[in-house]
Write a protein that holds these residues in place. Structure first.
Motif, PDB file in Angstrom:
ATOM      1  N   ILE A 146      -5.735   4.444  -3.098  1.00  0.00           N
ATOM      2  CA  ILE A 146      -6.792   3.957  -2.214  1.00  0.00           C
ATOM      3  C   ILE A 146      -7.746   3.052  -2.983  1.00  0.00           C
ATOM      4  O   ILE A 146      -8.123   1.970  -2.520  1.00  0.00           O
ATOM      5  CB  ILE A 146      -7.531   5.138  -1.562  1.00  0.00           C
ATOM      6  N   LYS A 162      -8.362  -0.962  -2.275  1.00  0.00           N
ATOM      7  CA  LYS A 162      -9.690  -1.546  -2.046  1.00  0.00           C
ATOM      8  C   LYS A 162      -9.923  -2.738  -2.960  1.00  0.00           C
ATOM      9  O   LYS A 162     -10.486  -3.763  -2.544  1.00  0.00           O
ATOM     10  CB  LYS A 162     -10.786  -0.498  -2.262  1.00  0.00           C
ATOM     11  N   ALA A 167       0.857  -1.182   0.000  1.00  0.00           N
ATOM     12  CA  ALA A 167       0.000   0.000   0.000  1.00  0.00           C
ATOM     13  C   ALA A 167       0.891   1.229   0.000  1.00  0.00           C
ATOM     14  O   ALA A 167       2.000   1.203   0.551  1.00  0.00           O
ATOM     15  CB  ALA A 167      -0.925   0.004   1.212  1.00  0.00           C
ATOM     16  N   ILE A 181     -12.614   0.676   3.368  1.00  0.00           N
ATOM     17  CA  ILE A 181     -11.595  -0.355   3.573  1.00  0.00           C
ATOM     18  C   ILE A 181     -11.481  -0.628   5.062  1.00  0.00           C
ATOM     19  O   ILE A 181     -11.119   0.259   5.845  1.00  0.00           O
ATOM     20  CB  ILE A 181     -10.236   0.100   3.014  1.00  0.00           C
ATOM     21  N   CYS A 217      -8.669   5.612   3.733  1.00  0.00           N
ATOM     22  CA  CYS A 217      -9.045   4.216   3.477  1.00  0.00           C
ATOM     23  C   CYS A 217     -10.331   3.868   4.219  1.00  0.00           C
ATOM     24  O   CYS A 217     -11.223   3.216   3.667  1.00  0.00           O
ATOM     25  CB  CYS A 217      -7.915   3.280   3.908  1.00  0.00           C
TER      26      CYS A 217
END
Length: 292
Positions: free
Chosen positions: A157, A161, A142, A194, A189
């Motif tokens: 982002i 996801k 990430a 998320i 997020c």
């Protein structure tokens, strides 16, 4: 701000050795850090998949001889789907069920990632295949600051996801030098729906010049005040002291904001990582001192 009473959980990243001297250095790094009882240790793949066989050998060796939970890196670079899944099954047979699934960087000499004609085109495809292949614990990358290839604000982002939706269990971030990028990313997020675990990646700074070079390649911003501090520390011979203090303070601030886990990029040099962990209250386990 949230107070904290718990000792954080940690994990460590190593890279596979390419020669005998490097193998001894990895052995020493593992011996130094294993007593801190990491959740897992990961073994990198190398740019462009250049250490594929070495990664497999190092991961299986750490799993067998050190008794550590090992997460092997796996990328989409320069391999067919069948070849990639063969590697996955070899890990499973060796008892390794943790995979860090990444798209991977462009091979040496190439300017951008190009999928193999018969390979996985993205990390999302790889994650979905891993999920279907067996009971694997899948970790992914990430980016708290924009990936160099991001084409719009929020692209990282959205992509994260999709990784979680495909079956990822945990995300580990790229390193960052100040807490704000991670905290903003974590909040964004959550706003995007998320709810998977996002673990901050921490890189204790062994060499500031090298760290800045890494940062430029992955899009991590460099605080001007930190650049000035390392310039002054270099003149006074205090770089190691500053590096330890900086990483410890970074983790401390994140813990105050509710972070309970850290993933350390060790570069196979354990001293700074160990010192930071000790400063955070992580006590060595005597029974684990000679695990490797």
């Amino acid at each position: 701000m949230k107070g904290y009473a718990m000792t954080p959980e940690v994990s460590f990243e190593f890279f596979p050795p390419k020669n005998l001297e490097a193998a001894f250095r990895l052995h020493e790094a593992v011996q130094s850090l294993a007593p801190l009882a990491p959740r897992f240790v990961s073994v990198t793949y190398g740019a462009g998949g250049t250490t594929r066989a070495l990664t497999r050998e190092a991961a299986e060796t750490l799993h067998k001889t050190a008794g550590l939970r090992v997460a092997a890196h796996l990328t989409c670079v320069d391999a067919t789907r069948a070849e990639t899944l063969d590697i996955v099954q070899s890990y499973a047979k060796a008892g390794i069920k943790d995979i860090v699934a990444l798209r991977g960087d462009a091979p040496k000499g190439a300017t951008r990632f190009e999928a193999h004609p018969e390979g996985f085109a993205s990390s999302v495809e790889l994650i979905a295949a891993l999920k279907a292949a067996g009971d694997f614990n899948i970790r992914v990358g990430a980016y708290p600051e924009p990936h160099p290839e991001a084409t719009y604000e929020g692209a990282d982002i959205d992509h994260l996801k999709r990784k979680f939706d495909a079956g990822a269990d945990e995300a580990i971030t790229q390193f960052f030098f100040a807490p704000e990028p991670f905290l903003r990313f974590r909040d964004a997020c959550a706003k995007a729906g998320i709810d998977g675990m996002i673990t901050p990646g921490i890189m204790p700074i062994e060499n500031w010049t090298g760290a800045k070079r890494f940062a430029a390649s992955c899009g991590a911003s460099i605080p001007a005040e930190l650049d000035d501090a390392f310039a002054k520390a270099a003149r006074d011979g205090r770089e190691e002291l500053l590096a330890t203090a900086h990483a410890t303070e970074l983790c401390d601030i994140l813990m105050l904001e509710g972070v309970e886990r850290f993933h350390f990029y060790t570069l196979n040099r354990p001293t700074l990582t160990r010192d930071v962990c000790l400063a955070l209250g992580i006590a060595p386990h005597a029974s684990l001192r000679n695990v490797a």
